[in-house]
Design a protein around this motif. Structure first.
Motif, PDB file in Angstrom:
ATOM      1  N   GLU A 133       0.817  -1.222   0.000  1.00 51.40           N
ATOM      2  CA  GLU A 133       0.000   0.000   0.000  1.00 51.40           C
ATOM      3  C   GLU A 133       0.848   1.268   0.000  1.00 51.40           C
ATOM      4  O   GLU A 133       0.352   2.365  -0.282  1.00 51.40           O
ATOM      5  CB  GLU A 133      -0.940   0.004   1.209  1.00 51.40           C
ATOM      6  N   ASN A 134       2.163   1.135   0.287  1.00 58.65           N
ATOM      7  CA  ASN A 134       3.057   2.293   0.313  1.00 58.65           C
ATOM      8  C   ASN A 134       3.920   2.399  -0.937  1.00 58.65           C
ATOM      9  O   ASN A 134       4.909   3.136  -0.948  1.00 58.65           O
ATOM     10  CB  ASN A 134       3.961   2.213   1.555  1.00 58.65           C
ATOM     11  N   GLN A 135       3.558   1.651  -1.974  1.00 59.63           N
ATOM     12  CA  GLN A 135       4.288   1.648  -3.243  1.00 59.63           C
ATOM     13  C   GLN A 135       5.706   1.072  -3.096  1.00 59.63           C
ATOM     14  O   GLN A 135       6.603   1.389  -3.881  1.00 59.63           O
ATOM     15  CB  GLN A 135       4.369   3.062  -3.839  1.00 59.63           C
ATOM     16  N   THR A 136       5.888   0.218  -2.096  1.00 63.31           N
ATOM     17  CA  THR A 136       7.165  -0.482  -1.925  1.00 63.31           C
ATOM     18  C   THR A 136       7.062  -1.859  -2.562  1.00 63.31           C
ATOM     19  O   THR A 136       6.040  -2.533  -2.423  1.00 63.31           O
ATOM     20  CB  THR A 136       7.512  -0.621  -0.427  1.00 63.31           C
ATOM     21  N   VAL A 137       8.095  -2.255  -3.269  1.00 64.13           N
ATOM     22  CA  VAL A 137       8.090  -3.544  -3.968  1.00 64.13           C
ATOM     23  C   VAL A 137       8.159  -4.683  -2.955  1.00 64.13           C
ATOM     24  O   VAL A 137       9.099  -4.758  -2.155  1.00 64.13           O
ATOM     25  CB  VAL A 137       9.268  -3.639  -4.950  1.00 64.13           C
ATOM     26  N   ARG A 143      14.137 -10.109 -10.708  1.00 63.91           N
ATOM     27  CA  ARG A 143      14.872  -9.243  -9.785  1.00 63.91           C
ATOM     28  C   ARG A 143      16.031  -8.573 -10.533  1.00 63.91           C
ATOM     29  O   ARG A 143      16.808  -9.243 -11.205  1.00 63.91           O
ATOM     30  CB  ARG A 143      15.398 -10.035  -8.595  1.00 63.91           C
ATOM     31  N   ILE A 144      16.116  -7.266 -10.409  1.00 63.14           N
ATOM     32  CA  ILE A 144      17.148  -6.492 -11.097  1.00 63.14           C
ATOM     33  C   ILE A 144      18.077  -5.893 -10.048  1.00 63.14           C
ATOM     34  O   ILE A 144      17.651  -5.071  -9.236  1.00 63.14           O
ATOM     35  CB  ILE A 144      16.533  -5.363 -11.948  1.00 63.14           C
ATOM     36  N   PRO A 155      12.677  -6.883  -3.596  1.00 64.43           N
ATOM     37  CA  PRO A 155      12.042  -6.633  -2.308  1.00 64.43           C
ATOM     38  C   PRO A 155      12.610  -5.401  -1.590  1.00 64.43           C
ATOM     39  O   PRO A 155      13.822  -5.214  -1.525  1.00 64.43           O
ATOM     40  CB  PRO A 155      12.345  -7.910  -1.511  1.00 64.43           C
ATOM     41  N   GLY A 156      11.699  -4.554  -1.075  1.00 66.94           N
ATOM     42  CA  GLY A 156      12.098  -3.399  -0.287  1.00 66.94           C
ATOM     43  C   GLY A 156      12.405  -2.148  -1.069  1.00 66.94           C
ATOM     44  O   GLY A 156      12.591  -1.076  -0.499  1.00 66.94           O
TER      45      GLY A 156
END
Length: 580
Positions: A133-137, A143-144, A155-156
């Motif tokens: 909900e906070n636009q965090t992956v 994964r790049i 992630p993160g």
């Protein structure tokens, strides 16, 4: 292919009408790039989402593809976060090729929050990301790492849109249109798709055609009276996409060549057969089936693709783990220093001491060193030297393996591309033989099995009548470049991107710049950058291309080269192709 921002705008509108309010019942990951969402509400709907480098797409399908028995980690994470969620809306970011599926789902505390499934439809850069909900992956299907791109994804990471310098098409008025036109010197159609969001080369050609302007006319040579019809055509295309409710499909000699959410006037003038359907999914499925050529090619390649993907996954995970070891091993100098300083201060160390502060004569500062209370002075010094030697060995071995693994990853990336772009079962068979010879696939011997007849390289003819050859696989790349070509022939390859070797069967003095441009476009087309624009292609004489000892098939080094930037046009390239 016109999977541009205009098409996605119309497609997203249709998807939103179908998907809004549906519940995510089941989630499957078909392979390394593709997802399937089983949705329920008004009946059962299967949403297929692909981040495939050549064929990224979002479509509704009728049947469930085969899925692995053990779901991959990304699939399990998706199930944890959005299984049972309700689709609230499907949106597009401006006119970018980015689709967002907004989903209401419960978080770990049981509260209902909005999570976002981002699908970036961008050729080799395509990806699927789940955002909180906070636009965090939360995670991404690809994964790049930061070492691979200035825009890491995993992630993160805080999600940000890809950088873009393009103008917002829907907000462009007559004055800003004219200002932008006066700032550059480019072919008009190229200026359109490089300047404005959502416009593809095909759409740009349609805009210029409707305006009565040759698409390749230079912007600097446009007269004032040309700007009004060009802007009018620009606005007319915008208005058409706003009310689009279907797909226009274009066929040449019965072959499905192109699709668009609005009519493409230049194709009509070329005599292409035009068909219209309100079923976006049918149009896309038919198109991608055509592009795959036949189901037989797909069936023969699937097993090899899985094997190659498996090898790539193992190699990348190993490299990732070793890079972590490198970080730890990078501290080895600190270990050596502590061993040296302890040796210089043995007289001051007593067994049972937990630490000692000594003078570091390299920095002129005091340094506290931890000690093993069970060891004597010399044993503590030797302990640090042993740790240093072990870390040094680990570092050297890790660096060697990473070099070997990086070479194998580059090789297998190209094999994966060849499998994706294979045109016939014979192509697949030759790639399989190559993988057997290189040890990635177990050799199968049979007295009854006949060796397949070698296929010739792809052959093209430039507008000046010069022959251009393209290798079908890595063995053929080596043979074409190192054995079949003259030293003064011209060799081309996409820069830092997997692709085939391309040979112009002529010397520099015998050809014009147009032949080099066309050969470079062919090289870009036969690479991982097939659907990209401004693809860098290196070219040089064959005599400057060398194969290092022990290098994998198709892997070469080269020098004394130049680089040209091109955008491959599939129709133009296919028209140059010759069939033996």
């Amino acid at each position: 292919m016109a999977l541009d921002g205009f098409f996605i705008h119309a497609h997203v509108h249709a998807l939103n009408q179908t998907l809004e309010g549906l519940k995510i019942d089941k989630i499957y990951q078909i392979n390394a790039t593709d997802l399937l969402l089983n949705l329920r509400g008004r009946g059962s709907v299967k949403l297929f989402i692909s981040a495939h480098a050549s064929h990224p797409r979002i479509i509704l399908i009728d049947s469930k593809p085969e899925t692995p028995q053990e779901p991959p980690m990304f699939c399990m994470l998706m199930r944890k976060h959005i299984s049972g969620g309700i689709i609230q809306s499907v949106e597009q970011d401006g006119l970018e090729r980015i689709v967002t599926i907004n989903i209401s789902a419960r978080n770990e505390l049981g509260d209902i929050v909005i999570k976002h499934l981002k699908i970036e439809i961008m050729g080799k850069h395509s990806n699927i990301m789940l955002l909180d909900e906070n636009q965090t992956v939360v995670d991404s299907i690809k994964r790049i790492r930061l070492s691979m791109s200035t825009r890491p994804m995993g992630p993160g990471v805080r999600y940000t849109l890809p950088p873009s310098t393009k103008a917002p098409t829907f907000k462009t008025d007559r004055e800003s249109f004219s200002e932008k036109l006066s700032d550059v010197k480019l072919p008009v159609f190229k200026w359109l798709y490089l300047t404005f969001e959502g416009i593809s080369p095909s759409l740009a050609s349609s805009i210029t055609h409707q305006a009565g302007i040759d698409s390749k006319t230079d912007t600097a040579s446009l007269e004032k009276e040309d700007i009004d019809p060009l802007y009018a055509s620009f606005i007319d295309h915008i208005e058409q996409v706003k009310r689009s409710n279907g797909v226009y499909m274009y066929f040449v000699a019965g072959t499905y060549k192109e699709f668009s959410s609005i009519p493409l006037t230049h194709y009509r003038s070329l005599g292409y057969e035009e068909r219209f359907t309100t079923d976006f999914d049918e149009a896309l499925i038919t198109y991608y089936h055509t592009k795959k050529d036949t189901n037989r090619v797909s069936q023969k390649s699937n097993h090899l693709i899985k094997l190659v993907d498996l090898h790539l996954d193992k190699l990348r995970k190993k490299v990732e783990n070793l890079e972590g070891d490198l970080i730890e091993a990078g501290k080895l100098e600190a270990l050596r220093l502590r061993g040296e300083l302890l040796t210089a201060n043995l007289h001051a160390i007593r067994k049972g001491m937990k630490s000692i502060t000594v003078f570091n004569y390299y920095t002129n500062e005091d340094l506290e060193i931890e000690l093993d209370v069970t060891r004597g002075p010399n044993e503590n010094a030797q302990r640090y030297y042993k740790r240093y030697n072990k870390a040094k060995t680990t570092l050297e071995e890790a660096q060697k393996f990473i070099e070997i693994a990086d070479e194998e990853i580059r090789y297998l990336d190209h094999v994966r591309l060849l499998l994706d772009q294979a045109e016939s079962p014979d192509d697949i068979e030759e790639i399989k033989e190559e993988l057997m010879e290189t040890g990635f696939v177990k050799k199968i011997y049979s007295k009854k099995q006949k060796r397949a007849k070698k296929l010739p390289p792809h052959r093209y003819e430039s507008s000046e009548g010069v022959t251009i050859l393209v290798g079908r696989n890595n063995f053929q790349n080596d043979e074409l470049t190192l054995k079949k070509s003259f030293r003064e022939h011209i060799w081309l390859h996409t820069k830092d991107t997997p692709g085939s070797h391309v040979i112009i069967q002529a010397e520099f003095e015998d050809i014009d710049d147009q032949t080099i441009i066309e050969a470079a476009e062919i090289a870009a087309y036969h690479s991982k950058a097939r659907y990209s624009s401004q693809v860098p292609v290196d070219f040089t004489e064959v005599k400057f291309v060398k194969k290092p000892s022990g290098a994998k098939p198709g892997m070469v080094i080269y020098e004394d080269y130049k680089t040209i930037y091109v955008t491959p046009d599939e129709d133009k390239i296919l028209n140059m192709k010759k069939v033996d």
